[in-house]
Design an enzyme around this catalytic site. Structure first.
Site, PDB file in Angstrom:
ATOM      1  CG  ASN A 118      -1.727   1.320   1.389  1.00  0.00           C
ATOM      2  OD1 ASN A 118      -1.982   2.063   0.521  1.00  0.00           O
ATOM      3  ND2 ASN A 118      -2.316   1.381   2.365  1.00  0.00           N
ATOM      4  CD1 TRP A 119       3.217   0.982  -3.172  1.00  0.00           C
ATOM      5  CD2 TRP A 119       3.491   2.222  -4.619  1.00  0.00           C
ATOM      6  NE1 TRP A 119       4.101   0.253  -4.091  1.00  0.00           N
ATOM      7  CE2 TRP A 119       4.056   1.050  -5.065  1.00  0.00           C
ATOM      8  CE3 TRP A 119       3.417   3.293  -5.740  1.00  0.00           C
ATOM      9  CZ2 TRP A 119       4.813   0.892  -6.226  1.00  0.00           C
ATOM     10  CZ3 TRP A 119       4.110   2.931  -6.984  1.00  0.00           C
ATOM     11  CH2 TRP A 119       4.643   1.709  -7.363  1.00  0.00           C
TER      12      TRP A 119
ATOM     13  CG  HIS B 201      -5.749   2.106   5.138  1.00  0.00           C
ATOM     14  ND1 HIS B 201      -5.275   2.861   6.205  1.00  0.00           N
ATOM     15  CD2 HIS B 201      -4.577   1.073   5.002  1.00  0.00           C
ATOM     16  CE1 HIS B 201      -4.070   2.491   6.373  1.00  0.00           C
ATOM     17  NE2 HIS B 201      -3.547   1.426   5.871  1.00  0.00           N
TER      18      HIS B 201
ATOM     19  CD  GLU C 162      -2.778   5.592   6.668  1.00  0.00           C
ATOM     20  OE1 GLU C 162      -2.735   5.528   5.580  1.00  0.00           O
ATOM     21  OE2 GLU C 162      -1.913   4.796   7.285  1.00  0.00           O
TER      22      GLU C 162
ATOM     23  CD  GLU D  69      -3.295  -2.316   7.160  1.00  0.00           C
ATOM     24  OE1 GLU D  69      -2.261  -2.730   6.493  1.00  0.00           O
ATOM     25  OE2 GLU D  69      -4.075  -1.259   6.971  1.00  0.00           O
TER      26      GLU D  69
ATOM     27  N   GLY E 244       2.493   2.306  10.898  1.00  0.00           N
ATOM     28  CA  GLY E 244       3.594   3.386  10.641  1.00  0.00           C
ATOM     29  C   GLY E 244       4.436   3.468  11.835  1.00  0.00           C
TER      30      GLY E 244
ATOM     31  CB  SER F 166       5.427  -2.208  11.599  1.00  0.00           C
ATOM     32  OG  SER F 166       5.178  -0.811  11.884  1.00  0.00           O
TER      33      SER F 166
ATOM     34  N   GLY G 261       2.835  -1.275   4.156  1.00  0.00           N
ATOM     35  CA  GLY G 261       3.143   0.208   4.046  1.00  0.00           C
ATOM     36  C   GLY G 261       4.358   0.651   3.544  1.00  0.00           C
ATOM     37  N   GLY G 262       5.152   1.200   4.462  1.00  0.00           N
ATOM     38  CA  GLY G 262       6.468   1.834   4.561  1.00  0.00           C
ATOM     39  C   GLY G 262       7.458   0.825   3.706  1.00  0.00           C
TER      40      GLY G 262
HETATM   41  P1  13P Z   1       3.165   0.425   7.683  1.00  0.00           P
HETATM   42  O1  13P Z   1       3.647  -1.239   6.906  1.00  0.00           O
HETATM   43  O2  13P Z   1       3.976   1.158   7.271  1.00  0.00           O
HETATM   44  O3  13P Z   1       3.185   0.076   9.161  1.00  0.00           O
HETATM   45  O4  13P Z   1       1.635   0.584   7.101  1.00  0.00           O
HETATM   46  C1  13P Z   1       0.796  -0.468   7.258  1.00  0.00           C
HETATM   47  C2  13P Z   1      -0.602  -0.101   6.386  1.00  0.00           C
HETATM   48  O5  13P Z   1      -1.238   0.758   6.748  1.00  0.00           O
HETATM   49  C3  13P Z   1      -0.718  -0.805   5.197  1.00  0.00           C
HETATM   50  O6  13P Z   1      -2.024  -0.666   4.727  1.00  0.00           O
END
Ligand code: 13P
Length: 250
Positions: free
Chosen positions: A11-12, A96, A98, A168, A174, A214, A235-236
């Site tokens: 997930n960029w 998601h 966010e 998640e 993050g 993470s 994510g990251g």
């Molecule tokens: P991170 O891998 O950066 O913790 O993000 C996870 C995420 O929200 C993937 O959708």
């Protein structure tokens, strides 16, 4: 070993321009060529077309990070399922945390979007997960069950078997604080149980459940090795070529 095919999705979020996306995907292609997993990159809307072109001839599938539930019309700034399907998108992330946190997504809009995704032949990656306060209050199981049930209202058994559900925990996103494999497995098991309650054993054993929060090159194998974890939403680490290649091939 489970019979479910692992699905690793990057997930960029709001990262990478179309030209950066094209370069990244072209470099990723040879690195994941022999992966047994399904490999997905969820890129920003603006990079979808170039990402799809760059991914041609490879096993990499391109996903969107969101969509609107309406078919078309006066919804300034929104993107429909038909627009995504027409470009060749296969998966779409829905709900998601966010989007729930910053953009007003609710269990109800998540459910509408899941219906709309299936309506256009897109496979939803439905995100659920608790905050730290909810975990500390002992609400994780109850909350995640509710989120799963609410997302799946009116969804058929055939559809659910094609869905991906991503667990998640918000406190792990993050933060560098990954859930332990036992914590992740416990909740992914609860998610599968919830699907079983709703649709029966056969469909529950078909649905793929990801862990996200993470995920890194050095913890992915352990997490994905758990019985009810069928891959990850990353994510990251999905923005870094070598890291994502390692995660996508483990
Ligand atoms: P991170 O891998 O950066 O913790 O993000 C996870 C995420 O929200 C993937 O959708």
């Amino acid at each position: 070993m489970s019979k479910r095919k692992r699905i690793i999705a990057g997930n960029w979020k709001m990262n990478k321009t179309p030209s950066e996306a094209s370069k990244f995907i072209k470099s990723l292609k040879p690195l994941v060529k022999s992966s047994r997993n399904e490999v997905v990159c969820a890129v920003p809307f603006t990079a979808i077309q170039t990402a799809i072109t760059a991914a041609r001839g490879s096993r990499i599938k391109i996903a969107a990070q969101n969509m609107h539930f309406e078919e078309k019309g006066a919804y300034t700034g929104e993107i429909s399922g038909e627009m995504l399907r027409d470009m060749g998108v296969k998966y779409v992330i829905i709900g998601h945390s966010e989007r729930r946190q910053y953009f007003g997504e609710t269990d109800e809009t998540v459910n509408k979007k899941v219906h709309a995704a299936f309506g256009y032949g897109l496979k939803p990656i439905i995100c659920v997960g608790e905050s730290l306060a909810q975990r500390d209050a002992g609400l994780t199981a109850e909350l995640v069950r509710y989120q799963v049930k609410a997302a799946l209202v009116g969804i058929t058994a055939q559809q659910v078997s094609k869905a991906v559900i991503a667990y998640e925990p918000i406190w792990a996103i993050g933060t560098g604080r990954t859930a332990t494999s036992a914590q992740a497995e416990e909740v992914c098991g609860i998610i599968r149980d919830t699907v079983k309650e709703l649709y029966g054993r056969q469909y529950a054993s078909a649905v793929r459940i990801q862990y996200g929060g993470s995920v890194k090159a050095d913890n992915a194998a352990e997490l994905f090795g758990m019985e009810d974890i069928d891959g990850g939403l990353v994510g990251g680490a999905s923005l870094k070529l070598q890291d994502f290649a390692t995660i996508a091939t483990c």
